[in-house]
Design an enzyme around this catalytic site. Sequence first.
Site, PDB file in Angstrom:
ATOM      1  N   ALA A  36       4.081   9.259  16.369  1.00  0.00           N
ATOM      2  CA  ALA A  36       3.347  10.518  16.467  1.00  0.00           C
ATOM      3  C   ALA A  36       2.043  10.381  17.233  1.00  0.00           C
ATOM      4  O   ALA A  36       1.604  11.321  17.896  1.00  0.00           O
ATOM      5  CB  ALA A  36       3.061  11.057  15.066  1.00  0.00           C
ATOM      6  N   HIS A 542      -3.516   1.790  -0.302  1.00  0.00           N
ATOM      7  CA  HIS A 542      -2.424   0.825  -0.412  1.00  0.00           C
ATOM      8  C   HIS A 542      -1.192   1.489  -1.017  1.00  0.00           C
ATOM      9  O   HIS A 542      -0.534   0.935  -1.892  1.00  0.00           O
ATOM     10  CB  HIS A 542      -2.855  -0.355  -1.283  1.00  0.00           C
ATOM     11  CG  HIS A 542      -3.880  -1.236  -0.641  1.00  0.00           C
ATOM     12  ND1 HIS A 542      -4.592  -2.179  -1.344  1.00  0.00           N
ATOM     13  CD2 HIS A 542      -4.317  -1.313   0.642  1.00  0.00           C
ATOM     14  CE1 HIS A 542      -5.430  -2.806  -0.526  1.00  0.00           C
ATOM     15  NE2 HIS A 542      -5.272  -2.290   0.688  1.00  0.00           N
TER      16      HIS A 542
END
Length: 609
Positions: A36, A542
């Site tokens: 993207a 994370h």
Amino acid sequence: MGSSYDYVVVGAGSAGAVVAARLSEDPDVTVCLVEAGGPPPPAELMPAAVASLQNDPTTDWMFEGDPGGVGKGLVGGRMMVPRGRMLGGTSGLNYMAYVRGHPGDFDAWAAGGAEGWSYAEVLPYFRKAEGFVDHPQLHADLPAHGTEGPVGVSVREPVLPAAAQFVDAAGAAGLKQGDYNGQQREAPEGVASLFQTTTRDGRRSSTFHAYLEPVLDRPNLTVVTGAVVERILLAGEPGVVRATGVAYRTADGPEEVTSSVEVVVSAGAIGSPHLLLLSGVGDRAQLGDAGVECVVELPDVGRHLKDHLHTPLMFAADGIGETMTEVALSLGPDALRAPAGPLPADPADDASLPPELQAVKAEAERRLGEWFTTGRGIASSSLYDAVAFFSTGLGDPHTHDAQIGFLACGYTPPIWEAVFRIPPTAFFEDPATFLDPTCGQIVLLANPVQPHSEGSVTLASADPGVPPRIELNYFDDPHDVRVMVAVLRKALEIAAAWPGGGLGDPVIPPHLARVHGHAAGSEPSDELLEDLARHYALTVYHETSTCRIGDVVDPQLRVLGVAGLRVADASVMPNVVSGNTNAAAIMIGEKAAELIATEHGVRLHQMVR
């Protein structure tokens, strides 16, 4: 484009770049990598410029989520969820900590049914990826490391004195110095060290620079940038569904690309479940509510989201921490330009600088040149420079459940507000004075790394242009609160053991001090520490486990119920590793490439198996 390839890989991030680069080692195999974003900006190479890459829509997806039991003091009560939107993905956006995780993390994966993912079985893939450079202050377990891999792994030069002091203070608090990516990580008393970082010669070693950049001229590898994948193309009847390609959109309009062998989704722990859901793979009821036809029912797509959360303990540390004046000088003249700095906004106006500003500019140019030519200096690191891992004793005996990170600077009020979303006027009694750019500060980041709480990624809309709904759900399980308080206590113990008599009192936001009756110089209560976390704890971004092995994919990472479709990124982790996740995501990319190669006869240059 309307072209066909053997393999289509979605996402050029920590794992996807690895998969595409490895599969295209076989000249008889065609690979299309769809991303993207675009190429990373020049600032991505400079580790100390990391904060400028977040909260920038050209490099960051700008996701945000509901923080659940935390975020009470954040701007708007929402948690930022940084995700890289560029070649290299979040490996180009992160603070470059290279942490594999505790061996027990992977053994627990295997024991839970993830066959082939024990520590002994994944260690060769870590080694394959790693171009490790030893350092005398690491006390490295050399047999555990690889030195010929594409990802640079090294320690900043020169080592900041404050980072070495952190390691000494952690030792005084009972944590031995050692290699947290080696056998010492298994020590029950814990381990402290300078950070190993994904850098080579003082520059960021993202998966773009490590894997893709050297092979962009391969005729069998096509990289499509600026392309947002909107759905996976699925064909066939229920029970015999197959992925045949992807549909994506660029500035020029909609396009499709087909695959004759496999589609590999590597869009990350947020993007991968979102794409599966948009394609009709997920929970039937949820898909129906969003107006998406269910093609393959997999109820766990997007569930079981795990993330790490750290609470900042900030200390005035003049003469210890790096001042923002020194950091800005090291970034070069452009970092000193108006409106934030003393140099004019237009470089053309530099000709009329007074002598004192000419000297400032010359010093900034000298430092930038030193970093550029030698890889040394403040610019060579994110300033997230040391770490400790240990067990609180509150559970999860298979691993260390706690991490404390060391940040060598205090940043500026605009960074606290815009990037961290912590209002400086609420966190500090007098932010302008405390964060004076000529004064030093340090931050200890208390980080429980085996959270029990789970969040989710769900569809907010059937429109691919609408971001997913991210429920982070921090502190849903009371266990996580107890561990956070214990880790904060250990961080305070390290601060008290700091060479030279300790660091003094941490910053306690004045409104919390008033509520809890806390006086300067006194020990914070458990209730105050919990409230500090509930107000100002931050994601370590994370995110993992939203397409986890056993529920969404099998141990070969094949999506259950869909032929020709795999997921390869942090979303497949059965549980989050006990540490920063980028190294494990790269390992997953290496192992995924070999799983695909073994199944389909792709010739890789080097095979672990």
